[in-house]
Design an enzyme around this catalytic site. Structure first.
Site, mmCIF file in Angstrom:
data_model
loop_
_atom_site.group_PDB
_atom_site.id
_atom_site.type_symbol
_atom_site.label_atom_id
_atom_site.label_comp_id
_atom_site.label_asym_id
_atom_site.label_seq_id
_atom_site.Cartn_x
_atom_site.Cartn_y
_atom_site.Cartn_z
ATOM 1 N NE ARG A 56 1.945 -7.586 34.208
ATOM 2 C CZ ARG A 56 0.991 -7.200 35.049
ATOM 3 N NH1 ARG A 56 1.529 -7.008 36.390
ATOM 4 N NH2 ARG A 56 -0.131 -6.769 34.607
ATOM 5 C CD GLN A 86 18.176 -4.718 29.934
ATOM 6 O OE1 GLN A 86 17.864 -4.073 30.727
ATOM 7 N NE2 GLN A 86 18.324 -4.418 28.698
ATOM 8 C CG ASN A 87 12.848 -8.535 27.430
ATOM 9 O OD1 ASN A 87 12.638 -7.368 27.865
ATOM 10 N ND2 ASN A 87 12.976 -8.882 26.072
ATOM 11 C CB VAL A 88 11.089 -11.982 33.307
ATOM 12 C CG1 VAL A 88 11.986 -11.098 34.106
ATOM 13 C CG2 VAL A 88 9.585 -11.138 33.154
ATOM 14 C CG ASP A 89 9.569 -12.391 27.209
ATOM 15 O OD1 ASP A 89 10.196 -12.935 26.361
ATOM 16 O OD2 ASP A 89 9.693 -11.145 27.369
ATOM 17 C CG HIS A 104 16.529 -8.320 34.706
ATOM 18 N ND1 HIS A 104 16.173 -6.996 33.933
ATOM 19 C CD2 HIS A 104 17.828 -7.895 35.326
ATOM 20 C CE1 HIS A 104 17.250 -6.253 33.918
ATOM 21 N NE2 HIS A 104 18.286 -6.528 34.742
ATOM 22 N N GLY A 169 15.781 -2.970 21.502
ATOM 23 C CA GLY A 169 14.448 -2.409 22.359
ATOM 24 C C GLY A 169 14.973 -2.294 23.678
ATOM 25 C CG ASN A 201 24.628 6.109 13.579
ATOM 26 O OD1 ASN A 201 24.797 4.677 13.882
ATOM 27 N ND2 ASN A 201 23.493 6.614 12.762
ATOM 28 C CB ALA A 214 12.265 -5.290 17.664
#
EC number: 2.3.1.286
Length: 228
Positions: A56, A86-89, A104, A169, A201, A214
């Protein structure tokens, strides 16, 4: 200056070409989540877990921020913007966003197996036998299933102050991150950007759904917010 809080998930990074960990069948790149994303999995087969995150990390170093990441940076000209991801990048940071919380963890950091507070920058592979300065094996700085989310209280405190909440996203299925929507005032405008939105909605009067990817939806929303 108004506060905008942005909650981002895998969908924003996927459009940079970064694979999401979890496949449609629930497997993480062909592995059961218990094998590669739990403390038990690491104890049972540390080499497998380390190589999973090494792959990764290698991929992350080959991709770049997309137009959605860049659009969020533009918001900082008019608003006080906090991104809770929430992304680890590190794509938000590379795009230029100033205030980013990684719920995370982060792929480009490692930590000691002896102390969760011993965290440091790390861009190469982590191998069995790599140790911290105190001689303990190091591991990816990732919050695995079954572990506490150390920055959750900070994220809640920031979300409570939001004048606008933008969600991008994410399936809104991963907790506790998905619960952050409950910490904004009932009258706070919420924008939900996802091609297959998990929120409609009609659920709340204050929710606006933008059923777009996105890279398409975020620049449109950002432009409208800057023009206000």
């Amino acid at each position: 200056m108004k506060n905008i809080v942005v909650l981002t998930g895998a969908g924003i990074s996927a459009e940079s070409g970064l694979k999401t960990f979890r496949d449609a069948d629930g497997l993480w790149e062909g592995h059961d989540v218990m094998e590669v994303a739990t403390p038990e999995g690491f104890r049972n087969n540390p080499e497998l877990v380390l190589e999973f995150y090494n792959q990764r990390r290698r991929q992350l170093l080959t991709v770049h921020p997309n137009d959605a990441h860049k659009a969020l940076v533009a918001l900082e000209m008019e608003y006080n913007v906090h991104i809770i991801t929430q992304n680890v990048d590190d794509l938000h940071e590379r795009a230029g966003s100033s205030n980013v919380i990684h719920l995370h963890g982060e792929l480009l950091k490692a930590k000691s197996t002896d102390s969760t507070e011993n965290i440091f920058e790390w861009q190469k592979d982590i191998l069995l036998g790599d140790t911290c300065i105190n001689g303990f094996q190091i591991r990816p700085h990732i919050v695995w299933f079954g572990e506490a989310v150390p920055l959750l209280e900070d994220a809640i405190s920031i979300t409570e102050k939001a004048d606008i909440l933008i969600i991008i996203g994410t399936s809104m299925q991963v907790y506790p991150a998905a619960s952050l929507i409950d910490f904004v005032d009932a009258s706070t405008p919420i924008y939900f950007i996802d091609p297959k939105p998990a929120i409609k909605n009609s659920e709340k009067n204050n929710i606006t759904v933008i059923a777009e990817n996105a890279v398409d939806g975020v620049p449109i929303l950002v432009a409208s917010l800057i023009d206000k």
